[in-house]
Structure formats: C-alpha cells, structure tokens
Design an enzyme around this catalytic site. Structure first.
Site, PDB file in Angstrom:
ATOM      1  N   GLY A 174       6.304  -3.802   2.972  1.00  0.00           N
ATOM      2  CA  GLY A 174       4.884  -3.697   3.329  1.00  0.00           C
ATOM      3  C   GLY A 174       4.009  -4.420   2.311  1.00  0.00           C
TER       4      GLY A 174
ATOM      5  N   VAL B  63      -2.206  -2.766   1.191  1.00  0.00           N
ATOM      6  CA  VAL B  63      -2.970  -2.467  -0.022  1.00  0.00           C
ATOM      7  C   VAL B  63      -2.074  -1.884  -1.121  1.00  0.00           C
TER       8      VAL B  63
ATOM      9  N   GLU C 125       7.121  -8.135   4.524  1.00  0.00           N
ATOM     10  CA  GLU C 125       6.033  -7.717   5.405  1.00  0.00           C
ATOM     11  C   GLU C 125       6.399  -8.034   6.855  1.00  0.00           C
TER      12      GLU C 125
ATOM     13  N   ALA D 157       6.074   1.014   1.366  1.00  0.00           N
ATOM     14  CA  ALA D 157       4.601   1.151   1.445  1.00  0.00           C
ATOM     15  C   ALA D 157       4.134   0.608   2.787  1.00  0.00           C
ATOM     16  N   VAL D 158       4.439   1.376   3.837  1.00  0.00           N
ATOM     17  CA  VAL D 158       4.209   0.899   5.207  1.00  0.00           C
ATOM     18  C   VAL D 158       3.098   1.685   5.910  1.00  0.00           C
TER      19      VAL D 158
ATOM     20  N   ASP E 146      -8.721  11.401   5.532  1.00  0.00           N
ATOM     21  CA  ASP E 146      -7.568  10.666   6.062  1.00  0.00           C
ATOM     22  C   ASP E 146      -7.005  11.284   7.336  1.00  0.00           C
TER      23      ASP E 146
ATOM     24  N   ALA F  44     -10.981   6.945   0.082  1.00  0.00           N
ATOM     25  CA  ALA F  44     -11.552   8.131  -0.540  1.00  0.00           C
ATOM     26  C   ALA F  44     -13.051   8.244  -0.268  1.00  0.00           C
TER      27      ALA F  44
ATOM     28  N   HIS G  13     -28.729 -14.916 -14.844  1.00  0.00           N
ATOM     29  CA  HIS G  13     -27.813 -16.003 -15.223  1.00  0.00           C
ATOM     30  C   HIS G  13     -27.356 -15.796 -16.665  1.00  0.00           C
TER      31      HIS G  13
HETATM   32  P1  FAD Z   1      -6.077  13.966   0.285  1.00  0.00           P
HETATM   33  O1  FAD Z   1      -6.611  13.277  -0.893  1.00  0.00           O
HETATM   34  O2  FAD Z   1      -4.713  13.606   0.755  1.00  0.00           O
HETATM   35  O3  FAD Z   1      -6.177  15.515   0.016  1.00  0.00           O
HETATM   36  C1  FAD Z   1      -5.712  16.469   0.919  1.00  0.00           C
HETATM   37  C2  FAD Z   1      -5.412  17.755   0.155  1.00  0.00           C
HETATM   38  O4  FAD Z   1      -5.149  18.781   1.108  1.00  0.00           O
HETATM   39  C3  FAD Z   1      -4.196  17.675  -0.737  1.00  0.00           C
HETATM   40  O5  FAD Z   1      -4.515  18.135  -2.032  1.00  0.00           O
HETATM   41  C4  FAD Z   1      -3.179  18.586  -0.061  1.00  0.00           C
HETATM   42  O6  FAD Z   1      -2.325  19.244  -0.992  1.00  0.00           O
HETATM   43  C5  FAD Z   1      -4.078  19.589   0.639  1.00  0.00           C
HETATM   44  N1  FAD Z   1      -3.467  20.211   1.823  1.00  0.00           N
HETATM   45  C6  FAD Z   1      -2.842  19.590   2.852  1.00  0.00           C
HETATM   46  N2  FAD Z   1      -2.458  20.486   3.783  1.00  0.00           N
HETATM   47  C7  FAD Z   1      -2.855  21.704   3.329  1.00  0.00           C
HETATM   48  C8  FAD Z   1      -2.736  23.019   3.846  1.00  0.00           C
HETATM   49  N3  FAD Z   1      -2.173  23.261   5.038  1.00  0.00           N
HETATM   50  N4  FAD Z   1      -3.221  24.040   3.101  1.00  0.00           N
HETATM   51  C9  FAD Z   1      -3.816  23.814   1.897  1.00  0.00           C
HETATM   52  N5  FAD Z   1      -3.953  22.576   1.362  1.00  0.00           N
HETATM   53  C10 FAD Z   1      -3.486  21.538   2.075  1.00  0.00           C
HETATM   54  N6  FAD Z   1      -8.614   5.042  -1.535  1.00  0.00           N
HETATM   55  C11 FAD Z   1      -9.711   4.425  -2.043  1.00  0.00           C
HETATM   56  O7  FAD Z   1     -10.809   4.583  -1.502  1.00  0.00           O
HETATM   57  N7  FAD Z   1      -9.626   3.633  -3.161  1.00  0.00           N
HETATM   58  C12 FAD Z   1      -8.449   3.432  -3.797  1.00  0.00           C
HETATM   59  O8  FAD Z   1      -8.405   2.710  -4.798  1.00  0.00           O
HETATM   60  C13 FAD Z   1      -7.287   4.062  -3.290  1.00  0.00           C
HETATM   61  N8  FAD Z   1      -6.093   3.892  -3.903  1.00  0.00           N
HETATM   62  C14 FAD Z   1      -4.994   4.556  -3.416  1.00  0.00           C
HETATM   63  C15 FAD Z   1      -3.774   4.356  -4.051  1.00  0.00           C
HETATM   64  C16 FAD Z   1      -2.635   4.990  -3.584  1.00  0.00           C
HETATM   65  C17 FAD Z   1      -1.317   4.774  -4.290  1.00  0.00           C
HETATM   66  C18 FAD Z   1      -2.728   5.856  -2.449  1.00  0.00           C
HETATM   67  C19 FAD Z   1      -1.518   6.586  -1.948  1.00  0.00           C
HETATM   68  C20 FAD Z   1      -3.937   6.054  -1.811  1.00  0.00           C
HETATM   69  C21 FAD Z   1      -5.081   5.398  -2.275  1.00  0.00           C
HETATM   70  N9  FAD Z   1      -6.317   5.539  -1.655  1.00  0.00           N
HETATM   71  C22 FAD Z   1      -7.419   4.882  -2.134  1.00  0.00           C
HETATM   72  C23 FAD Z   1      -6.480   6.396  -0.468  1.00  0.00           C
HETATM   73  C24 FAD Z   1      -7.089   7.753  -0.886  1.00  0.00           C
HETATM   74  O9  FAD Z   1      -6.258   8.344  -1.867  1.00  0.00           O
HETATM   75  C25 FAD Z   1      -7.225   8.648   0.322  1.00  0.00           C
HETATM   76  O10 FAD Z   1      -7.994   7.971   1.308  1.00  0.00           O
HETATM   77  C26 FAD Z   1      -7.904   9.952  -0.029  1.00  0.00           C
HETATM   78  O11 FAD Z   1      -7.228  10.655  -1.035  1.00  0.00           O
HETATM   79  C27 FAD Z   1      -7.995  10.847   1.212  1.00  0.00           C
HETATM   80  O12 FAD Z   1      -8.718  11.989   0.878  1.00  0.00           O
HETATM   81  P2  FAD Z   1      -8.554  13.340   1.711  1.00  0.00           P
HETATM   82  O13 FAD Z   1      -9.419  14.338   1.009  1.00  0.00           O
HETATM   83  O14 FAD Z   1      -8.777  13.082   3.139  1.00  0.00           O
HETATM   84  O15 FAD Z   1      -7.030  13.762   1.574  1.00  0.00           O
HETATM   85  P1  NAD Z   2      -1.396  -0.618   4.776  1.00  0.00           P
HETATM   86  O1  NAD Z   2      -1.656  -0.323   6.198  1.00  0.00           O
HETATM   87  O2  NAD Z   2      -2.473  -1.205   3.947  1.00  0.00           O
HETATM   88  O3  NAD Z   2      -0.170  -1.616   4.640  1.00  0.00           O
HETATM   89  C1  NAD Z   2       1.084  -1.346   5.185  1.00  0.00           C
HETATM   90  C2  NAD Z   2       1.761  -2.672   5.464  1.00  0.00           C
HETATM   91  O4  NAD Z   2       3.097  -2.411   5.805  1.00  0.00           O
HETATM   92  C3  NAD Z   2       1.123  -3.420   6.624  1.00  0.00           C
HETATM   93  O5  NAD Z   2       0.870  -4.744   6.242  1.00  0.00           O
HETATM   94  C4  NAD Z   2       2.178  -3.327   7.706  1.00  0.00           C
HETATM   95  O6  NAD Z   2       2.186  -4.444   8.575  1.00  0.00           O
HETATM   96  C5  NAD Z   2       3.443  -3.234   6.888  1.00  0.00           C
HETATM   97  N1  NAD Z   2       4.568  -2.604   7.589  1.00  0.00           N
HETATM   98  C6  NAD Z   2       4.540  -1.532   8.415  1.00  0.00           C
HETATM   99  N2  NAD Z   2       5.792  -1.236   8.830  1.00  0.00           N
HETATM  100  C7  NAD Z   2       6.616  -2.151   8.256  1.00  0.00           C
HETATM  101  C8  NAD Z   2       8.017  -2.363   8.293  1.00  0.00           C
HETATM  102  N3  NAD Z   2       8.828  -1.589   9.020  1.00  0.00           N
HETATM  103  N4  NAD Z   2       8.532  -3.395   7.572  1.00  0.00           N
HETATM  104  C9  NAD Z   2       7.714  -4.193   6.820  1.00  0.00           C
HETATM  105  N5  NAD Z   2       6.369  -4.033   6.769  1.00  0.00           N
HETATM  106  C10 NAD Z   2       5.830  -3.015   7.462  1.00  0.00           C
HETATM  107  O7  NAD Z   2      -0.847   0.749   4.166  1.00  0.00           O
HETATM  108  P2  NAD Z   2      -0.475   1.111   2.668  1.00  0.00           P
HETATM  109  O8  NAD Z   2      -0.493  -0.094   1.832  1.00  0.00           O
HETATM  110  O9  NAD Z   2       0.771   1.917   2.767  1.00  0.00           O
HETATM  111  O10 NAD Z   2      -1.668   2.050   2.275  1.00  0.00           O
HETATM  112  C11 NAD Z   2      -1.907   3.262   3.026  1.00  0.00           C
HETATM  113  C12 NAD Z   2      -3.353   3.599   3.061  1.00  0.00           C
HETATM  114  O11 NAD Z   2      -3.808   3.946   1.768  1.00  0.00           O
HETATM  115  C13 NAD Z   2      -4.174   2.434   3.547  1.00  0.00           C
HETATM  116  O12 NAD Z   2      -4.786   2.796   4.756  1.00  0.00           O
HETATM  117  C14 NAD Z   2      -5.212   2.212   2.503  1.00  0.00           C
HETATM  118  O13 NAD Z   2      -6.501   2.218   3.048  1.00  0.00           O
HETATM  119  C15 NAD Z   2      -5.076   3.363   1.520  1.00  0.00           C
HETATM  120  N6  NAD Z   2      -5.113   2.765   0.176  1.00  0.00           N
HETATM  121  C16 NAD Z   2      -6.276   2.216  -0.237  1.00  0.00           C
HETATM  122  C17 NAD Z   2      -6.340   1.579  -1.455  1.00  0.00           C
HETATM  123  C18 NAD Z   2      -7.625   0.961  -1.874  1.00  0.00           C
HETATM  124  O14 NAD Z   2      -8.652   1.277  -1.296  1.00  0.00           O
HETATM  125  N7  NAD Z   2      -7.631   0.092  -2.870  1.00  0.00           N
HETATM  126  C19 NAD Z   2      -5.213   1.501  -2.252  1.00  0.00           C
HETATM  127  C20 NAD Z   2      -4.034   2.059  -1.795  1.00  0.00           C
HETATM  128  C21 NAD Z   2      -3.996   2.699  -0.568  1.00  0.00           C
END
Ligand code: FAD
Ligand code: NAD
Length: 478
Positions: A188, A191, A211, A276-277, A319, A327, A451
């Site tokens: 994948g 992002v 990808e 990371a799909v 999400d 976020a 500037h």
């Molecule tokens: P979450 O942050 O997933 O929080 C949900 C919470 O609910 C968790 O703590 C979980 O334990 C709890 N929960 C779930 N089910 C239950 C239940 N039944 N009972 C009680 N608690 C429960 N987004 C950005 O905007 N910028 C970034 O730079 C960015 N970088 C990222 C990097 C990575 C590696 C990843 C994986 C994601 C990234 N994201 C980024 C995406 C971002 O983290 C999510 O969009 C965001 O955290 C979603 O927020 P949320 O509150 O919807 O859910």
């Molecule tokens: P993504 O959707 O950005 O990328 C997943 C990639 O995997 C896509 O390009 C897709 O075509 C590819 N893919 C899917 N299935 C595949 C397969 N079987 N083989 C090869 N490639 C495949 O998802 P992500 O990178 O996993 O991130 C998940 C979410 O977390 C995203 O929606 C993103 O918004 C959020 N996130 C955001 C940030 C940020 O805002 N900087 C950083 C990390 C994650």
C-alpha cells in the site's frame, strides 16, 4: 457514581474527547467510555491519533528527518558532521514520552471539565442504554439522553498478508521496530505507507512499496501526485504500481512476498513487511441489533450531514462514519454534534477539509482537484508556481515542488489548492481560510505576502492563475 448522563461518548479519540469537552463546556453532564487501558491500569485516552497514529508517526518522522539531515544532507550548507549515530531505543523513548504527555493532557482536560471517564468496552442497546464490560468480567449499564459513538477505526487486513506482529506488521507495529530493517516491504503506497516508509528509509532501510492501483495517489491532484512520485523516487522509495500481492510466506530468515504486476509474477524477500492498505470502522460489538443504529454499504455507521444516526438521540463521529479518516475531521464533527445536542444549528463544511501527507517535502491539499473540476464540467483557471523560483526556498535548500491554485473561470472564487513542497501543510491552511472566506484569486493577488517566505509561492500561484506571476515567465493563458 450516577448511572445517568445527558451525554455519553463512546471512545476517547480526537472525535470523542473533543465532543465530550465541548458538551461539558455547554453545561451538559457528560461521560466518556474508553476500553483502552494503559500500563498504569488507568484508561489510556486519545485513541488512535495520540497513541498509535498522528502523534507517534510525526515524532518518528521528525526524528528520522533530523537523522537524515545530520547524516548527509547538510554538506551543501558547508556543515560536515562525522560519527552520526543512531539510537533507536532513545528515538522510541522520545516518541513514547510525547505520547504520554499528550494522553495525560487529555486526561487532565477531561477532569478539569468535570467529565466522568468510565473504563471498559461499551455496547449501545435499545433506549440509549449503554452496557459497559470491564476487564474483570463485571458489567454495568448507564443511560443517557444522547449517545455519541466515536469508536474509530482499525487497520484493514488482506487475506494474503496476515499480520503476525513480528515480521509482518500493521502501522502500529511499524511505529516500534527495535532496529532498522535492511529491506522493508510495504503493501500500500497510501498515506501510512509513504509516511512510515519514509521514516525507515531515512534511517537506512531499503524500502519497496507494492501498490495495487495503477495510479499513484489517485485521490490527489494528478499533477501534484506525479510531481510527488518523482520526488519520492529520488529519495529512494521504490514504489511499484499495479502490484497485486498474492502470497506472503514467513520464515526465520525473512518474509517472501509474491505479487503480480501485469502478466508477470515476482517474489521479493524482506526483513519486515508493513501492511498499510487502509483502515476499517470499528463497529463489532458496538451496538445491538435493536439499538436502531444502521451501517452503510461500506460498513460505516450511517449518519446524516449532521452526524445523527437513524436512532433518535444517537450520533456518530470520526473514523466510524463516512468521509476522510482524519483526526481534525472527527474533532470538528464532535464539536458540531455537541452544539446540536445543545440545540444550536451547527454544521461542518465537508468540502474544505485539508489533507496532508507528512513526508519531506509534505504533500497537502484542500478543495477540488483539477481532474474533479474537469469531470464536473466546471470552467476553471489554474495557476502553478515552483518553489525553485522562491528565494526563501533556495536559501533553505528546499526547492522541490510547487503550489497549484484552482479557481472558477467566471467568479474567480478559489476552488482548490494543492501543494508539494516545504511547509505544504501550513500553506494549504492559508487556502482553507481563503475558501472559507469565499475569497477569489484576485483577493490573494492583492494581499501583501512577507518576503522572503515560502508563502510567496501561494501569492505567485494566485498571480499565475491570471498569467501574471512575477518571478517566472508566464505561459499564455487559454
Ligand atoms: P480513534 O482515534 O480510533 O479513537 C477511538 C477510540 O474508541 C479508541 O481509543 C478505542 O479504544 C475506543 N473504543 C472503540 N470501541 C470502543 C468500545 N466499544 N468501548 C469503549 N471504547 C471503545 N490523521 C490526521 O488527521 N493526521 C495525521 O497525521 C494522521 N496520522 C496517522 C498516522 C497513523 C499511523 C494512523 C494509523 C492514523 C493517522 N491518522 C491521522 C488518522 C487518525 O489517527 C484518525 O483519523 C483518528 O484517530 C480518528 O479519530 P476517532 O476519534 O474517530 O477514532
Ligand atoms: P490509504 O487509503 O491512504 O492507502 C492505502 C493504499 O493501499 C491505497 O493506495 C490502496 O490502493 C492500497 N491497497 C489496498 N489494498 C491493497 C492490496 N491488496 N495490495 C496493495 N495495495 C493495496 O490508507 P492508509 O495509508 O492505510 O491509511 C489509513 C487511513 O489513515 C487513511 O484514510 C488516512 O486518511 C489516515 N491517515 C492519515 C494520515 C495523515 O493525515 N497524514 C496519516 C496516516 C493515516
């Protein structure tokens, strides 16, 4: 403790905890339920974002960038550093410290706002009854006038590449490798793949990204995606498009990944593999069949434009519902829902949510892409300006990339902005403000930009929309 609240929020990620704080600010008796427990047996707040997402990934992106600079990229500045060393354990400890500081901060904020934090796994039942199962096997039921589902998402899985937490990891595992893998495979090139692939490439890994799509970053503006792809290739990221993984085999020596690309089938050996799909909404066990909550065709909780589910008094944010998994999108939904619960008519402009990839340089976007405008038949104007012609970019040695601005051909209103280059995230935020204020490119043209700044690229791109950029030769406009 009372078992009845005006608002119960399930999940303490950026969508849930922000919603809860705004509810409390509005005077609503609010509780947050979180299932994640920290090493101190206390609820570990902050969700994916603070614990295993935005924050730890940015900590490692920053550390790895500094390492790469020190290890070689400073020679152009006349700075030579010998004996650059890498201590992964310290880098990870720094990351963990930042995470604890922020999760502790959320805990303090909830407490200061008088919000009750309940530990356990919540299930919403009919009549807005919320059953909470604790780790010790006990269960308690709470009721609320309003319930907000903010349970977030989890990494998506693909059958050929099951995550085993060792050689094959998801994003969470890739945030805590104890050593730099020599060869790192990433399935994948989205992002997460680009951000975490960059971290480990900067620290010395040879990174190959597989990808499935034929197009790189298909949701980005095509011109910016193409430019970004060239920059990442120069950095050594080996991104293979149209690569469909068919099998993964783990042994003591490594992990063999077989994939098809066109008619060919290839196998590559890696030390570690990141899957990371994409991510999936975390809905399992979250609500009972008679709760009234429904899901859409993609498994996200079904909500209207204001994040109300089909069950009266039940809302869902972040999400777990449609829209970008970001976020800031979830947090603003949380605020909107809190305001609506309080009787205000808040709304969110889903057309103006910025998205950023925190590579170096960053890639950032807001609004419409050029291909979307074409598909919608909108008569538009486009202006681009390269950082190579920006004095500050040259002074910083950050000349790759460009700013692109799109506006309506008739009204001149700004419709989108796309940037790859230094400070792209902050430059795009300027356009977020501009679009929200219904600004035209002429408004930007007439503004005074300091500037020498990277922001001058925004000014010049706005001028370029009308073929009047100053520091480059303008192409004739159609
Ligand atoms: P979450 O942050 O997933 O929080 C949900 C919470 O609910 C968790 O703590 C979980 O334990 C709890 N929960 C779930 N089910 C239950 C239940 N039944 N009972 C009680 N608690 C429960 N987004 C950005 O905007 N910028 C970034 O730079 C960015 N970088 C990222 C990097 C990575 C590696 C990843 C994986 C994601 C990234 N994201 C980024 C995406 C971002 O983290 C999510 O969009 C965001 O955290 C979603 O927020 P949320 O509150 O919807 O859910
Ligand atoms: P993504 O959707 O950005 O990328 C997943 C990639 O995997 C896509 O390009 C897709 O075509 C590819 N893919 C899917 N299935 C595949 C397969 N079987 N083989 C090869 N490639 C495949 O998802 P992500 O990178 O996993 O991130 C998940 C979410 O977390 C995203 O929606 C993103 O918004 C959020 N996130 C955001 C940030 C940020 O805002 N900087 C950083 C990390 C994650």
């Amino acid at each position: 403790m009372s078992d009845s609240f005006e608002v119960i929020v399930i999940g303490s990620g950026p969508a849930g905890y922000v919603c809860a704080i705004r509810c409390a600010q509005l005077g609503l008796k609010t509780a947050v339920i979180e299932q994640n427990v920290g090493s101190n047996d206390q609820p570990q707040l902050g969700g994916t974002c603070l614990n295993v997402g935005c924050i730890p990934s940015k900590a490692l992106l920053d550390s790895s960038h500094r390492y790469a600079e020190a290890a070689g990229h400073l020679s152009d500045h006349g700075i030579g550093i010998s004996d650059v060393t890498l201590d992964i354990a310290s880098m990870m400890a720094r990351k963990e410290k930042i995470v604890s500081q922020l999760t502790g901060g959320v805990s303090g904020l909830l407490k200061a706002n008088g919000i009750t934090v309940i530990t356990g796994t919540a299930t919403l039942n009919a009549g807005r009854q919320v059953a909470v199962a604790s780790a010790d096997g006990s269960s308690q039921t709470y009721t609320a006038d309003h319930v907000v589902l903010a349970a977030g998402s989890e990494p998506a899985a693909i059958p050929p590449a099951p995550v085993n937490g060792d050689r094959v990891v998801d994003s969470t595992g890739a945030l805590c490798f104890e050593a730099v893998p020599q060869r790192l495979g990433v399935i994948g090139a989205g992002v997460i793949g680009l951000e975490l692939g960059s971290v480990w490439a900067r620290l010395g890994a040879e990174v190959v990204m597989l990808e499935a799509m034929d197009q790189f970053l298909p949701n980005m503006d095509e011109q910016i995606a193409a430019e970004s792809g060239k920059i990442f290739a120069k950095q050594g990221l080996d991104i293979r498009l149209g690569a469909r993984v068919t099998g993964v085999s783990v042994s003591d020596d490594g992990v063999d990944v077989t994939y098809s690309q066109g008619d060919a089938s290839e196998t590559e050996r890696f030390d570690r593999l990141i899957v990371a799909v994409g991510r999936s909404p975390r809905t399992t066990g979250l609500f009972s069949a008679d709760s009234g909550v429904t899901v859409d065709e993609r498994g996200f909780i079904f909500v209207n434009d204001y994040c109300a589910t089909e069950a009266p008094g039940v809302w869902a944010v972040g999400d777990i519902v449609r829209g970008p998994m970001l976020a800031h999108k979830g947090s603003e939904e949380g605020v909107m829902v809190a305001e609506r619960i309080h009787g205000k008519s808040a709304q969110l402009n889903y057309d103006v949510i910025p998205s950023i990839i925190y590579t170096h340089p960053e890639v950032a976007a807001v609004g419409k892409t050029e291909q979307e405008l074409k598909a919608e038949g909108v008569d538009y104007k486009a202006g681009t300006f390269p950082f190579a012609a920006i004095g500050r970019a040259l002074a910083s040695g950050e000349t790759e990339g460009m700013v692109k601005i799109l506006s309506d051909a008739d009204s001149d209103q700004i419709l989108g902005a796309h940037v790859v280059g230094p400070s792209a995230a902050d430059l795009v935020q300027q356009i977020v403000i501009a679009i929200e204020m219904a600004a035209s490119t002429e408004d930007l043209q007439l503004m005074v930009f300091g500037h020498p700044t990277m922001s001058e690229a925004v000014h010049e791109a706005a001028l370029a929309v009308d073929g009047r950029a100053i520091h480059m030769v303008n192409r004739p406009k159609r």
